[in-house]
Design a protein around this motif. Structure first.
Motif, PDB file in Angstrom:
ATOM      1  N   PRO A 232      36.955  49.670  44.134  1.00  0.00           N
ATOM      2  CA  PRO A 232      36.183  50.544  43.253  1.00  0.00           C
ATOM      3  C   PRO A 232      35.290  49.735  42.321  1.00  0.00           C
ATOM      4  N   GLY A 233      33.994  50.101  42.271  1.00  0.00           N
ATOM      5  CA  GLY A 233      33.044  49.341  41.480  1.00  0.00           C
ATOM      6  C   GLY A 233      33.380  49.289  40.008  1.00  0.00           C
ATOM      7  N   GLU A 234      33.834  50.396  39.452  1.00  0.00           N
ATOM      8  CA  GLU A 234      34.116  50.449  38.019  1.00  0.00           C
ATOM      9  C   GLU A 234      35.234  49.483  37.627  1.00  0.00           C
ATOM     10  N   ALA A 235      36.273  49.417  38.460  1.00  0.00           N
ATOM     11  CA  ALA A 235      37.390  48.519  38.158  1.00  0.00           C
ATOM     12  C   ALA A 235      36.954  47.060  38.241  1.00  0.00           C
ATOM     13  N   ALA A 236      36.192  46.721  39.281  1.00  0.00           N
ATOM     14  CA  ALA A 236      35.707  45.347  39.420  1.00  0.00           C
ATOM     15  C   ALA A 236      34.740  45.004  38.292  1.00  0.00           C
ATOM     16  N   ALA A 237      33.900  45.956  37.910  1.00  0.00           N
ATOM     17  CA  ALA A 237      32.939  45.716  36.834  1.00  0.00           C
ATOM     18  C   ALA A 237      33.642  45.447  35.515  1.00  0.00           C
ATOM     19  N   ALA A 238      34.758  46.122  35.275  1.00  0.00           N
ATOM     20  CA  ALA A 238      35.511  45.895  34.036  1.00  0.00           C
ATOM     21  C   ALA A 238      36.025  44.457  33.984  1.00  0.00           C
ATOM     22  N   VAL A 239      36.481  43.951  35.125  1.00  0.00           N
ATOM     23  CA  VAL A 239      36.941  42.554  35.194  1.00  0.00           C
ATOM     24  C   VAL A 239      35.762  41.607  34.959  1.00  0.00           C
ATOM     25  N   LEU A 240      34.613  41.930  35.561  1.00  0.00           N
ATOM     26  CA  LEU A 240      33.415  41.118  35.382  1.00  0.00           C
ATOM     27  C   LEU A 240      32.975  41.081  33.920  1.00  0.00           C
ATOM     28  N   HIS A 241      32.973  42.243  33.269  1.00  0.00           N
ATOM     29  CA  HIS A 241      32.555  42.309  31.867  1.00  0.00           C
ATOM     30  C   HIS A 241      33.438  41.441  30.979  1.00  0.00           C
ATOM     31  N   ARG A 242      34.734  41.478  31.214  1.00  0.00           N
ATOM     32  CA  ARG A 242      35.634  40.661  30.393  1.00  0.00           C
ATOM     33  C   ARG A 242      35.363  39.173  30.601  1.00  0.00           C
ATOM     34  N   ALA A 243      35.123  38.787  31.854  1.00  0.00           N
ATOM     35  CA  ALA A 243      34.824  37.385  32.145  1.00  0.00           C
ATOM     36  C   ALA A 243      33.498  36.973  31.505  1.00  0.00           C
ATOM     37  N   ALA A 244      32.493  37.869  31.574  1.00  0.00           N
ATOM     38  CA  ALA A 244      31.189  37.572  30.984  1.00  0.00           C
ATOM     39  C   ALA A 244      31.291  37.427  29.470  1.00  0.00           C
TER      40      ALA A 244
END
Length: 254
Positions: A232-244
């Motif tokens: 799911p894009g939203e779940a992966a994006a949340a992980v990406l945002h935290r890393a960013a």
């Protein structure tokens, strides 16, 4: 020498350095002036002059008129840049691989081009075109469109005014600046870039900007995989945002 001539010499010099570094890194035969001229389709006299200047700067070195290899100044410059968020990106990229099972990349923008700065250990195999310094278009990659996040429409149209969209990108790629804008509007509403087959067939790329403390975009962080594998894009994006966000805090770290 006017500014355009200086820019041309710099670009050609960087092409020479990149070729020398790439061949040395891959363990391939090192080249002399005439061979570099053939590989780069440049006049031999110009290659001779530029390589001499690069040797004087310490970016290249040559022993007894033999082939060129990377000079110590190149490594010193590389080491000075490998600080803060660039250095910390290695850990974040591998953490993204572990949590999402995808390839991961850190990229920066040069005009309407995207330059790959770091990639995860699973993002390339022997002979692959994926390596630091790889250049891709900004308008049809997830990493690139994340770097365009803050552009308004006039700024986007100005940046992409000279782009030829014909024959570039995958089946999901935009074919006009208007289409790029529509994709940006769609993805901003979702909070992350979702580029489905915009550059590579059967590849989905999710991306977010990496911002400094003042909110300016430093780079983009992205993950790539097949649609079924990326989840799911939203779940992966949340992980990406935290890393960013973590990378942004390392902007001034040494």
């Amino acid at each position: 020498m006017d500014s355009s001539a200086e820019a041309s010499s710099m670009a050609q010099g960087l092409r020479i350095v990149r070729l020398v570094v790439d061949r040395e890194k891959r363990g391939r035969q090192l080249l002399g002036v005439s061979q570099l001229a053939v590989e780069l389709d440049m006049e031999q006299s110009r290659v001779s002059r530029l390589t001499q200047e690069l040797c004087d700067l310490g970016l290249l070195e040559r022993v007894d008129r033999g082939p060129f290899r990377t000079g110590q100044r190149f490594f010193n410059l590389a080491a000075s840049l490998n600080t803060g968020w660039v250095r910390e990106a290695k850990t974040e990229l591998e953490a993204l691989v572990a949590s999402l099972g995808c390839r991961a990349r850190l990229s920066v923008r040069d005009g309407y081009r995207v330059i790959l700065v770091r990639s995860s250990s699973n993002d390339a195999v022997s002979g692959s075109f994926v390596k630091p310094g790889m250049v891709t278009p900004a308008w049809c990659t997830g990493a690139g469109r994340a770097l365009l996040w803050d552009f308004d429409r006039p700024a986007l149209e100005s940046l992409l005014a000279d782009v030829n969209y014909i024959g570039i990108g995958g089946p999901g790629a935009a074919h006009s600046t208007g289409e790029v804008w529509d994709l940006m509007v769609r993805d901003r509403a979702g909070g992350f870039i979702a580029a489905a087959e915009e550059f590579e067939h059967e590849v989905v790329e999710l991306a977010v900007p990496v911002r400094d403390a003042g909110g300016a975009i430093l780079a983009s962080l992205s993950v790539l995989g097949h649609r079924a594998g990326i989840g799911p894009g939203e779940a992966a994006a949340a992980v990406l945002h935290r890393a960013a966000e973590r990378l942004g805090t390392f902007q001034n770290a040494n």
